[in-house]
Design a protein around this motif. Structure first.
Motif, mmCIF file in Angstrom:
data_model
loop_
_atom_site.group_PDB
_atom_site.id
_atom_site.type_symbol
_atom_site.label_atom_id
_atom_site.label_comp_id
_atom_site.label_asym_id
_atom_site.label_seq_id
_atom_site.Cartn_x
_atom_site.Cartn_y
_atom_site.Cartn_z
ATOM 1 N N GLU A 128 -4.991 -1.393 1.184
ATOM 2 C CA GLU A 128 -4.225 -2.617 1.389
ATOM 3 C C GLU A 128 -2.796 -2.405 0.912
ATOM 4 O OE1 GLU A 128 -6.173 -5.704 -0.784
ATOM 5 O OE2 GLU A 128 -7.836 -5.828 0.632
ATOM 6 N N SER A 129 -1.865 -2.900 1.713
ATOM 7 C CA SER A 129 -0.472 -2.781 1.289
ATOM 8 C C SER A 129 -0.150 -3.933 0.348
ATOM 9 C CB SER A 129 0.443 -2.796 2.509
ATOM 10 O OG SER A 129 0.311 -4.027 3.186
ATOM 11 N N ARG A 130 0.383 -3.569 -0.780
ATOM 12 C CA ARG A 130 0.772 -4.573 -1.753
ATOM 13 C C ARG A 130 2.290 -4.589 -1.849
ATOM 14 N NH1 ARG A 130 -2.604 -2.675 -6.749
ATOM 15 N NH2 ARG A 130 -3.393 -1.014 -5.458
ATOM 16 N N PRO A 131 2.860 -5.766 -2.060
ATOM 17 C CA PRO A 131 4.314 -5.804 -2.205
ATOM 18 C C PRO A 131 4.730 -5.047 -3.471
ATOM 19 C CG PRO A 131 3.335 -7.949 -2.658
ATOM 20 C CD PRO A 131 2.251 -7.060 -2.170
ATOM 21 N N ARG A 132 5.812 -4.310 -3.320
ATOM 22 C CA ARG A 132 6.297 -3.529 -4.457
ATOM 23 C C ARG A 132 6.989 -4.435 -5.456
ATOM 24 N NH1 ARG A 132 8.754 2.263 -2.933
ATOM 25 N NH2 ARG A 132 6.763 3.194 -2.453
#
Length: 137
Positions: A128-132
């Motif tokens: 899952e892409s998580r906000p940096r």
């Protein structure tokens, strides 16, 4: 060379093979008349050889009327109740052994599938892409 391992059976399966109740099998285990062991899940398991020797000894201790009932030939009217009236005890033991082995394979398959699903869930969370977060505080 491939060796075939014989899966030991549960007290319930042993009772079905010998035609006695599970409780009778458990009493025999508790009194040490029937050899059994506990597996990794702390469940009783009985080998075919131990069950056969106990069944022979158990039949010898049965009353004569029970022995007559056990050795009586089924009447033609009983054919609809018993689909296979001429099955030998060895065939019955083999059938129960195969059923126990199949049940063991089913349990192993369920454990592997559960493990696979667990790892799949972890992989999906990692993918899952998580906000940096740009700020370290």
């Amino acid at each position: 060379m491939i060796t075939h391992t014989i899966m030991p059976m549960s007290p319930k399966q042993a009772g079905q093979v010998t035609g006695v109740s599970r409780r009778t099998i458990m009493r025999a285990i508790e009194t040490h008349n029937l050899r059994a062991f506990r597996d990794n899940k702390n469940q009783w398991r009985i080998t075919n050889d131990d069950l056969e020797s106990w069944a022979r000894a158990h039949r010898a201790h049965c009353s004569p009327t029970e022995q007559k009932e056990a050795t009586a030939q089924p009447s033609p009217d009983d054919d609809h109740h018993n689909a296979h009236p001429n099955i030998s005890p060895q065939d019955t033991l083999e059938l129960v052994r195969v059923k126990a082995e199949l049940e063991g394979e089913r349990i192993r398959r369920e454990a592997v599938e559960s493990d696979r699903d667990h790892w799949r869930e972890i992989a999906q969370k990692l993918a899952e892409s998580r906000p940096r977060k740009w700020w370290f505080w």
